[in-house]
Design a protein around this motif. Structure first.
Motif, PDB file in Angstrom:
ATOM      1  N   ARG A   1       0.456  -1.231   0.035  1.00 58.38           N
ATOM      2  CA  ARG A   1      -0.458  -0.006   0.476  1.00 58.38           C
ATOM      3  C   ARG A   1       1.103   1.587  -0.136  1.00 58.38           C
ATOM      4  NH1 ARG A   1      -3.909  -2.528   4.799  1.00 58.38           N
ATOM      5  NH2 ARG A   1      -4.638  -3.637   3.871  1.00 58.38           N
ATOM      6  N   TYR A   2       2.563   0.988   0.565  1.00 53.38           N
ATOM      7  CA  TYR A   2       3.108   2.292   0.971  1.00 53.38           C
ATOM      8  C   TYR A   2       3.441   2.857  -0.222  1.00 53.38           C
ATOM      9  CZ  TYR A   2       1.070   4.580   5.388  1.00 53.38           C
ATOM     10  OH  TYR A   2       0.139   4.496   6.134  1.00 53.38           O
TER      11      TYR A   2
ATOM     12  N   GLU B   1       4.258   3.057  -3.776  1.00 51.74           N
ATOM     13  CA  GLU B   1       4.204   3.906  -4.563  1.00 51.74           C
ATOM     14  C   GLU B   1       4.314   5.521  -4.030  1.00 51.74           C
ATOM     15  OE1 GLU B   1       1.261   6.112  -8.147  1.00 51.74           O
ATOM     16  OE2 GLU B   1       1.065   3.476  -7.007  1.00 51.74           O
ATOM     17  N   ARG B   2       3.096   5.432  -2.580  1.00 52.75           N
ATOM     18  CA  ARG B   2       3.387   6.481  -1.525  1.00 52.75           C
ATOM     19  C   ARG B   2       4.244   7.109  -1.220  1.00 52.75           C
ATOM     20  NH1 ARG B   2      -1.517   8.291   0.394  1.00 52.75           N
ATOM     21  NH2 ARG B   2      -2.520   6.347  -0.205  1.00 52.75           N
ATOM     22  N   TRP B   3       5.760   6.693  -0.896  1.00 57.38           N
ATOM     23  CA  TRP B   3       6.587   6.350  -0.242  1.00 57.38           C
ATOM     24  C   TRP B   3       7.955   6.533  -1.293  1.00 57.38           C
ATOM     25  CZ3 TRP B   3       7.174   2.369   4.747  1.00 57.38           C
ATOM     26  CH2 TRP B   3       5.987   3.213   5.551  1.00 57.38           C
ATOM     27  N   CYS B   4       7.723   6.134  -2.633  1.00 61.09           N
ATOM     28  CA  CYS B   4       8.596   6.160  -3.216  1.00 61.09           C
ATOM     29  C   CYS B   4      10.138   5.157  -3.084  1.00 61.09           C
ATOM     30  CB  CYS B   4       9.098   7.316  -3.667  1.00 61.09           C
ATOM     31  SG  CYS B   4       7.489   7.997  -4.461  1.00 61.09           S
ATOM     32  N   VAL B   5       9.743   3.936  -3.069  1.00 62.18           N
ATOM     33  CA  VAL B   5      10.324   3.168  -2.529  1.00 62.18           C
ATOM     34  C   VAL B   5      10.606   1.377  -3.401  1.00 62.18           C
ATOM     35  CG1 VAL B   5      10.320   3.653  -0.136  1.00 62.18           C
ATOM     36  CG2 VAL B   5       8.868   1.587  -0.589  1.00 62.18           C
ATOM     37  N   ARG B   6      12.006   1.230  -3.362  1.00 58.54           N
ATOM     38  CA  ARG B   6      11.818   0.098  -3.945  1.00 58.54           C
ATOM     39  C   ARG B   6      11.791  -1.591  -2.815  1.00 58.54           C
ATOM     40  NH1 ARG B   6      16.959  -0.659  -7.765  1.00 58.54           N
ATOM     41  NH2 ARG B   6      15.791  -2.641  -8.300  1.00 58.54           N
ATOM     42  N   LEU B   7      10.941  -2.336  -3.089  1.00 60.06           N
ATOM     43  CA  LEU B   7      10.036  -3.145  -2.164  1.00 60.06           C
ATOM     44  C   LEU B   7      10.438  -4.749  -2.663  1.00 60.06           C
ATOM     45  CD1 LEU B   7       8.562  -4.412   0.395  1.00 60.06           C
ATOM     46  CD2 LEU B   7       6.647  -4.070  -0.886  1.00 60.06           C
ATOM     47  N   ILE B   8      11.808  -5.264  -1.808  1.00 64.57           N
ATOM     48  CA  ILE B   8      12.309  -6.626  -2.589  1.00 64.57           C
ATOM     49  C   ILE B   8      11.835  -7.930  -1.903  1.00 64.57           C
ATOM     50  CG2 ILE B   8      14.203  -7.566  -3.477  1.00 64.57           C
ATOM     51  CD1 ILE B   8      13.888  -4.778  -4.611  1.00 64.57           C
ATOM     52  N   ILE B   9      11.354  -8.487  -2.411  1.00 72.42           N
ATOM     53  CA  ILE B   9      10.728 -10.131  -1.511  1.00 72.42           C
ATOM     54  C   ILE B   9      11.501 -10.863  -1.498  1.00 72.42           C
ATOM     55  CG2 ILE B   9       8.706 -11.053  -0.954  1.00 72.42           C
ATOM     56  CD1 ILE B   9       6.633  -9.272  -2.575  1.00 72.42           C
ATOM     57  N   ARG B  10      12.145 -11.410  -0.353  1.00 75.08           N
ATOM     58  CA  ARG B  10      12.813 -11.879  -0.043  1.00 75.08           C
ATOM     59  C   ARG B  10      12.491 -13.371   0.450  1.00 75.08           C
ATOM     60  NH1 ARG B  10      17.211 -10.470  -2.669  1.00 75.08           N
ATOM     61  NH2 ARG B  10      18.076  -8.421  -3.260  1.00 75.08           N
ATOM     62  N   PRO B  11      11.713 -13.946  -0.211  1.00 71.92           N
ATOM     63  CA  PRO B  11      11.863 -15.401   0.933  1.00 71.92           C
ATOM     64  C   PRO B  11      12.852 -16.199   1.277  1.00 71.92           C
ATOM     65  CG  PRO B  11      11.265 -15.861  -1.629  1.00 71.92           C
ATOM     66  CD  PRO B  11      12.064 -15.302  -1.048  1.00 71.92           C
ATOM     67  N   VAL B  12      12.582 -17.115   3.067  1.00 68.01           N
ATOM     68  CA  VAL B  12      13.230 -16.702   3.668  1.00 68.01           C
ATOM     69  C   VAL B  12      12.960 -18.641   4.246  1.00 68.01           C
ATOM     70  CG1 VAL B  12      14.230 -15.190   4.358  1.00 68.01           C
ATOM     71  CG2 VAL B  12      12.501 -15.800   6.504  1.00 68.01           C
ATOM     72  N   LEU B  13      13.812 -18.702   4.993  1.00 67.60           N
ATOM     73  CA  LEU B  13      12.895 -20.013   5.626  1.00 67.60           C
ATOM     74  C   LEU B  13      12.644 -19.811   7.649  1.00 67.60           C
ATOM     75  CD1 LEU B  13      15.094 -23.437   3.788  1.00 67.60           C
ATOM     76  CD2 LEU B  13      12.718 -22.671   3.921  1.00 67.60           C
ATOM     77  N   LEU B  14      11.614 -19.699   7.200  1.00 67.30           N
ATOM     78  CA  LEU B  14      11.682 -18.931   9.033  1.00 67.30           C
ATOM     79  C   LEU B  14      12.270 -20.728   9.719  1.00 67.30           C
ATOM     80  CD1 LEU B  14      10.543 -16.601  10.844  1.00 67.30           C
ATOM     81  CD2 LEU B  14       7.713 -17.716  10.610  1.00 67.30           C
ATOM     82  N   GLY B  15      11.756 -21.911  10.003  1.00 71.79           N
ATOM     83  CA  GLY B  15      12.393 -22.339  10.550  1.00 71.79           C
ATOM     84  C   GLY B  15      13.799 -22.294  10.845  1.00 71.79           C
TER      85      GLY B  15
END
Length: 240
Positions: free
Chosen positions: A26-27, A29-43
């Motif tokens: 949601r933010y 575009e509003r913040w003009c940031v690059r959002l990089i989604i990095r899947p990790v193994l939480l366990g």
């Protein structure tokens, strides 16, 4: 002015990861940031840092169920409840995270396809009902999620097959290891670089300007970015 980069380390098995992904989208575009989604193994993150799942602490586990529901209402996210298989082998997210890593390697960690695929799987896990049955190792379940995310059935099947690829497995492990090296002890973890450079080189080699943990610290993230916080569900930007 350089565009800030947020590396969002998340796992579909984490309810709070989905909250964070929803709000940051949601933010973006509003913040003009690059959002990089990095899947990790939480366990693996938890094991490497000697952390324990919050639900394993009896008092916190009891509180957690109510906190998730309250956060969902506050953040306007369609969360409904925890699956009945939570905490069992059927709730092991490794297969899901490998599928998402395969998508990231082909489409990009910043791609819309990856973001939609993550949220489609997360929605199916956390937004279907309360105490419902979910098996995260079920290929047909993941296939339907990817189709719901807008991928074709053929492409979705190919990503399921790529989950067993050695490069995909190594990439997921490497991302998890880097996140731990940078300080991650759970998910969602956000590593922020105020000035973008070569994003992948920056992620692998440079110390972030900020490490923010948790979907309840996004106001602090806004402060770190020197951006305006307008609540978890800001009004849509007007289109000219």
């Amino acid at each position: 002015m350089s565009t800030p980069v947020i590396n969002l380390c998340i796992d579909v098995a984490s309810g709070y990861s989905g909250f964070c992904a929803y709000i940051l989208r949601r933010y973006k575009e509003r913040w003009c940031v690059r959002l990089i989604i990095r899947p990790v193994l939480l366990g693996a993150v938890m094991k490497a840092t000697d952390n324990v799942m919050p639900s394993l602490v009896p008092a916190r586990g009891k509180w957690l169920a109510k906190d998730l529901l309250l956060n969902a209402k506050f953040m306007e996210v369609p969360f409904k409840g925890t699956p009945s298989t939570f905490g069992t082998s059927e709730f092991n997210s490794m297969f899901c995270q490998r599928v998402l890593t395969g998508i990231a390697l082909e489409k990009g960690y910043e791609s819309e396809e990856l973001a939609r695929s993550f949220l489609a799987i997360w929605d199916a896990i956390w937004c279907t009902g309360r105490r419902h049955y979910i098996d995260l190792n079920d290929a047909s379940f993941i296939l339907q999620c990817l189709v719901n995310a807008g991928l074709s059935k053929e492409e979705s099947q190919r990503f399921l097959q790529k989950a067993n690829d050695g490069n995909v497995k190594k990439s997921l492990q490497k991302t998890t290891d880097i996140a731990v090296e940078k300080g991650a002890f759970g998910a969602p973890s956000m590593f922020v670089y105020l000035q973008a450079a070569d994003v992948e080189k920056q992620w692998q080699e440079e110390t972030p300007d900020h490490f923010i943990f948790g979907s309840d610290r996004l106001e602090q993230l806004a402060f770190a970015l020197n951006k305006k916080w307008e609540g978890p569900a800001p009004k849509p930007l007007s289109k000219l």
